[in-house]
Scaffold this active site. Structure first.
Site, PDB file in Angstrom:
ATOM      1  N   LEU A   1       0.835  -1.201   0.000  1.00 18.88           N
ATOM      2  CA  LEU A   1       0.000   0.000   0.000  1.00 18.88           C
ATOM      3  C   LEU A   1       0.871   1.253   0.000  1.00 18.88           C
ATOM      4  CD1 LEU A   1      -2.801  -1.015   2.521  1.00 18.88           C
ATOM      5  CD2 LEU A   1      -2.556  -1.576   0.090  1.00 18.88           C
TER       6      LEU A   1
ATOM      7  N   ALA B   1      -0.506   4.467  -1.615  1.00 18.29           N
ATOM      8  CA  ALA B   1      -1.290   5.502  -2.299  1.00 18.29           C
ATOM      9  C   ALA B   1      -1.494   6.755  -1.460  1.00 18.29           C
ATOM     10  CB  ALA B   1      -2.651   4.941  -2.710  1.00 18.29           C
TER      11      ALA B   1
ATOM     12  N   ASP C   1       5.470   2.279   3.451  1.00 20.45           N
ATOM     13  CA  ASP C   1       6.244   3.203   4.286  1.00 20.45           C
ATOM     14  C   ASP C   1       6.902   2.501   5.465  1.00 20.45           C
ATOM     15  OD1 ASP C   1       4.044   2.706   5.885  1.00 20.45           O
ATOM     16  OD2 ASP C   1       3.482   4.810   6.186  1.00 20.45           O
TER      17      ASP C   1
ATOM     18  N   GLN D   1      -5.423   3.925  -6.990  1.00 21.47           N
ATOM     19  CA  GLN D   1      -6.553   4.083  -6.062  1.00 21.47           C
ATOM     20  C   GLN D   1      -6.887   5.565  -6.034  1.00 21.47           C
ATOM     21  OE1 GLN D   1      -5.697   3.899  -1.935  1.00 21.47           O
ATOM     22  NE2 GLN D   1      -7.753   3.255  -1.326  1.00 21.47           N
TER      23      GLN D   1
ATOM     24  N   ASN E   1      55.212  10.612 -15.121  1.00 23.92           N
ATOM     25  CA  ASN E   1      55.331  11.457 -13.939  1.00 23.92           C
ATOM     26  C   ASN E   1      54.698  12.806 -14.248  1.00 23.92           C
ATOM     27  OD1 ASN E   1      56.493  11.701 -11.180  1.00 23.92           O
ATOM     28  ND2 ASN E   1      57.347  13.521 -12.147  1.00 23.92           N
TER      29      ASN E   1
ATOM     30  N   GLY F   1      -9.000   4.599   2.153  1.00 20.01           N
ATOM     31  CA  GLY F   1      -8.584   3.755   3.267  1.00 20.01           C
ATOM     32  C   GLY F   1      -7.879   2.480   2.835  1.00 20.01           C
ATOM     33  N   THR F   2      -7.274   1.819   3.807  1.00 22.59           N
ATOM     34  CA  THR F   2      -6.426   0.664   3.507  1.00 22.59           C
ATOM     35  C   THR F   2      -7.223  -0.542   3.003  1.00 22.59           C
ATOM     36  OG1 THR F   2      -6.410   0.301   5.917  1.00 22.59           O
ATOM     37  CG2 THR F   2      -4.447   1.279   4.950  1.00 22.59           C
TER      38      THR F   2
ATOM     39  N   ALA G   1      59.963  22.663 -16.976  1.00 20.86           N
ATOM     40  CA  ALA G   1      59.097  23.377 -16.042  1.00 20.86           C
ATOM     41  C   ALA G   1      58.466  24.577 -16.737  1.00 20.86           C
ATOM     42  CB  ALA G   1      59.893  23.832 -14.837  1.00 20.86           C
TER      43      ALA G   1
ATOM     44  N   ARG H   1       2.335  14.317   6.494  1.00 17.97           N
ATOM     45  CA  ARG H   1       3.262  14.755   7.536  1.00 17.97           C
ATOM     46  C   ARG H   1       4.706  14.876   7.058  1.00 17.97           C
ATOM     47  NH1 ARG H   1       1.132  10.312  11.677  1.00 17.97           N
ATOM     48  NH2 ARG H   1       0.549   9.415   9.667  1.00 17.97           N
TER      49      ARG H   1
HETATM   50  C1  UD1 Z   1      -2.125   1.887   9.568  1.00 16.45           C
HETATM   51  C2  UD1 Z   1      -3.061   0.895  10.297  1.00 16.45           C
HETATM   52  C3  UD1 Z   1      -2.657   0.852  11.763  1.00 16.45           C
HETATM   53  C4  UD1 Z   1      -1.195   0.463  11.887  1.00 16.45           C
HETATM   54  C5  UD1 Z   1      -0.303   1.393  11.053  1.00 16.45           C
HETATM   55  C6  UD1 Z   1       1.107   0.849  11.019  1.00 16.45           C
HETATM   56  C7  UD1 Z   1      -5.200   0.957   9.147  1.00 16.45           C
HETATM   57  C8  UD1 Z   1      -6.592   1.463   9.172  1.00 16.45           C
HETATM   58  N1  UD1 Z   1      -4.414   1.326  10.144  1.00 16.45           N
HETATM   59  O1  UD1 Z   1      -2.334   3.171  10.127  1.00 16.45           O
HETATM   60  O2  UD1 Z   1      -3.463  -0.092  12.459  1.00 16.45           O
HETATM   61  O3  UD1 Z   1      -0.827   0.503  13.265  1.00 16.45           O
HETATM   62  O4  UD1 Z   1      -0.769   1.467   9.705  1.00 16.45           O
HETATM   63  O5  UD1 Z   1       1.971   1.774  10.428  1.00 16.45           O
HETATM   64  O6  UD1 Z   1      -4.867   0.230   8.243  1.00 16.45           O
HETATM   65  N2  UD1 Z   1      -2.811   3.825   2.006  1.00 16.45           N
HETATM   66  C9  UD1 Z   1      -3.330   3.581   0.755  1.00 16.45           C
HETATM   67  N3  UD1 Z   1      -4.609   3.971   0.475  1.00 16.45           N
HETATM   68  C10 UD1 Z   1      -5.394   4.573   1.394  1.00 16.45           C
HETATM   69  C11 UD1 Z   1      -4.850   4.811   2.677  1.00 16.45           C
HETATM   70  C12 UD1 Z   1      -3.558   4.422   2.952  1.00 16.45           C
HETATM   71  O7  UD1 Z   1      -2.655   3.026  -0.116  1.00 16.45           O
HETATM   72  O8  UD1 Z   1      -6.548   4.892   1.057  1.00 16.45           O
HETATM   73  C13 UD1 Z   1      -1.422   3.415   2.290  1.00 16.45           C
HETATM   74  C14 UD1 Z   1      -0.522   4.552   2.686  1.00 16.45           C
HETATM   75  O9  UD1 Z   1       0.139   5.103   1.567  1.00 16.45           O
HETATM   76  C15 UD1 Z   1       0.478   3.887   3.618  1.00 16.45           C
HETATM   77  C16 UD1 Z   1      -0.340   2.744   4.218  1.00 16.45           C
HETATM   78  O10 UD1 Z   1      -1.439   2.531   3.383  1.00 16.45           O
HETATM   79  O11 UD1 Z   1       1.587   3.360   2.939  1.00 16.45           O
HETATM   80  C17 UD1 Z   1      -0.817   3.048   5.627  1.00 16.45           C
HETATM   81  O12 UD1 Z   1      -1.600   4.214   5.615  1.00 16.45           O
HETATM   82  P1  UD1 Z   1      -1.489   5.262   6.774  1.00 16.45           P
HETATM   83  O13 UD1 Z   1      -2.474   6.336   6.509  1.00 16.45           O
HETATM   84  O14 UD1 Z   1      -0.085   5.647   6.993  1.00 16.45           O
HETATM   85  O15 UD1 Z   1      -2.043   4.369   7.980  1.00 16.45           O
HETATM   86  P2  UD1 Z   1      -1.726   4.553   9.508  1.00 16.45           P
HETATM   87  O16 UD1 Z   1      -2.586   5.642  10.046  1.00 16.45           O
HETATM   88  O17 UD1 Z   1      -0.282   4.637   9.722  1.00 16.45           O
HETATM   89 CA    CA Z   2       1.725   4.935   8.432  1.00 15.89          CA
END
Ligand code: UD1
Ligand code: CA
Length: 478
Positions: free
Chosen positions: A13, A15, A107, A77, A380, A82-83, A426, A20
């Site tokens: 993942l 996207a 990440d 996406q 040299n 969301g994840t 030289a 931050r």
């Molecule tokens: C997420 C987990 C959390 C975990 C943490 C670990 C969820 C809901 N939460 O939180 O339980 O402790 O990671 O680091 O999964 N991403 C997408 N598409 C989206 C949203 C996110 O591809 O729509 C990707 C982001 O680019 C990132 C990863 O998913 O690489 C995690 O997303 P992020 O928003 O950083 O989740 P956390 O709040 O860290």
């Molecule tokens: Ca994260």
């Protein structure tokens, strides 16, 4: 079963916006130990036998897509909801992949291949709906917490923003890496409901598996520092330090002496031979290869270069160059891109070389510039000798034959060729080719016939040797 069905598939993942980071560069492309964050994830996956994972891209999609092309497939996406939404979209793009699907975050670059392998093993042997990775974090802030049931099994993951104080106090966190039974995942992913914020949480699958009466496994990382996810530049620096230490330790275990690991920065992918010695304050970057018994540093900076056996690089900068065996470089030399230095050469104080080849045994001890030059063996290069390679319009080549002795302050106005065994006096300014064995002096340099001294002067071999008006073909700078 076909290989296609047995080989584990993976989804990465990547996207999210990475707000931050406060950056115009996508988070997963920021460099860590000289290589984008995402590459470390792909490397570790490859190390666990997962090839060509599906990377979910969104923010900075074009740049990430270009970067991973050939190593991974990508799906877009848009918008990022969301994840769980990300995983659902990825699964649609890989309808036939794998009996097991590993999901990890782009990440989280420190998770080692062994962790992925252990996770896949656990999934295979347990038949769980999913196995998740947990860590005990001294400071769990920002992570999802793992809530265990009465039987000790993982009951649910609660995101921090949804957690009550008791749940926030839990120090067992969700790392964000999972191995799923693919067929269960495919039918469960659509059942994830939107959270209060409108996001679809992948973490909801833990409670869903429990509701289905399916097993949820947990693999705990031995060292929580490996679980760190990069959210801002502070965590990026923490990850960098951890990655550096790991790289240094790997080299030391492989037989490289690193005198002071705290001041030694070695990029991922640098190769170092046995019994090489890396002195303090040294940086080795990019596609660098250091051969065995070489001594690099103190204060050396080597980038994208090959350094031969027993060669010493002391307080110098070497870029995109090749250096043979038994060479001594520095202090304060600069090899710019495209330089090739032959065996046993001596490249000394304030010597600069660019896009030039130096044959074996050639010496360039004192402040001097060789650019676009072909220098033979055992030449040299007197102190202050310079190739005037640029005429204001273009670059020109200088060719210096084997055994040539360039007197101090020789100016070679390119294009020009100085034949084998020739000598320059030289301060000579060489504007025309010099025939082999000839001696030239003056401005512009002209051939002279040498008068033989009856007795060599007392200071023969000193750095001023070769001075006009009576240059001697046998005198060489030390
Ligand atoms: C997420 C987990 C959390 C975990 C943490 C670990 C969820 C809901 N939460 O939180 O339980 O402790 O990671 O680091 O999964 N991403 C997408 N598409 C989206 C949203 C996110 O591809 O729509 C990707 C982001 O680019 C990132 C990863 O998913 O690489 C995690 O997303 P992020 O928003 O950083 O989740 P956390 O709040 O860290
Ligand atoms: Ca994260």
């Amino acid at each position: 079963m076909s290989a296609q069905l047995t080989a584990p598939a993976a989804i990465v993942l990547a996207a999210g916006q990475g707000t931050r980071m406060r950056s115009r560069i996508p988070k997963v492309l920021h460099p860590l130990a000289g290589r984008p964050v995402l590459d470390h994830v792909l490397d570790a996956l490859a190390g666990a036998g997962v090839e060509r994972p599906v990377v979910v891209i969104g923010h900075g999609a074009d740049a990430v897509d270009r970067h991973v092309s050939g190593r991974a497939r990508t799906v877009r996406q848009e918008p990022q909801r969301g994840t769980a939404d990300a995983v659902r979209i990825a699964l649609e793009a890989m309808p036939h992949d794998g009996a097991i699907v590993l999901v990890t975050m782009g990440d989280a670059p420190l998770q080692p291949a062994e962790l992925y392998a252990a996770l896949l093993d656990e999934q295979r042997s347990s038949g769980a709906a999913l196995v998740l990775v947990s860590a005990r974090m001294p400071d769990p802030a920002g992570y999802g917490r793992i809530v265990r049931g009465a039987d000790g099994g993982a009951r649910a993951i609660v995101e921090e923003r949804d957690a009550d104080p008791a749940t926030r106090a839990l120090d067992e966190i969700n790392v964000g890496t999972y191995a799923y039974d693919a067929s269960w995942l495919r039918q469960a992913i659509g059942r994830v409901q939107a959270s209060a914020s409108g996001e679809y949480y992948l973490t909801d699958l833990v409670a869903l598996a429990n509701d289905d009466g399916r097993l949820v496994g947990v693999v705990t990382v031995p060292d929580a520092a490996d679980a760190v996810g990069i959210n801002d530049r502070v965590t990026l620096a923490v990850a960098e330090e951890r990655m550096r230490r790991r790289i240094n330790e790997t080299h030391m275990r492989d037989g490289v002496t690193i005198v002071d690991p705290a001041t030694t920065r070695i990029d991922a992918g640098v190769e170092i031979g046995q019994d090489a010695r890396i002195e303090p304050w040294t940086i080795l970057e990019g596609a660098t290869v250091i051969a065995q018994d070489a001594v690099i540093g103190p204060n050396a900076h080597v980038r994208d270069s090959r350094i031969g056996p027993r060669t010493r690089v002391w307080a110098s900068v070497v870029e995109d160059s090749t250096v043979a065996e038994d060479v001594q470089i520095g202090p304060f030399a600069h090899l710019r891109p495209g330089s090739e230095v032959g065996a046993r050469c001596r490249i000394g104080n304030f010597a600069e070389i660019k896009k030039s080849r130096l044959g074996a045994g050639t010496q360039q001890h004192h402040f001097s510039y060789l650019g676009d030059a072909e220098i033979g063996e055992n030449v040299n290069v007197g102190a202050g000798s310079v190739t005037a390679n640029f005429d204001g319009m273009g670059k020109h080549r200088t060719v210096v034959g084997d055994g040539v002795s360039l007197g101090v302050d020789t100016m070679m106005v390119a294009p020009v060729t100085i034949g084998e065994g020739a000598t320059t006096g030289a301060g000579s300014v060489v504007t025309r080719d010099v025939a082999p064995g000839k001696t030239v002096v003056g401005i512009p340099a002209r051939p002279i016939e040498l008068r033989r001294r009856s007795k060599p002067p007392a200071d023969a071999g000193s750095p001023s040797a070769g001075e006009a008006p009576v240059p001697s073909g046998s005198e060489r700078n030390p």
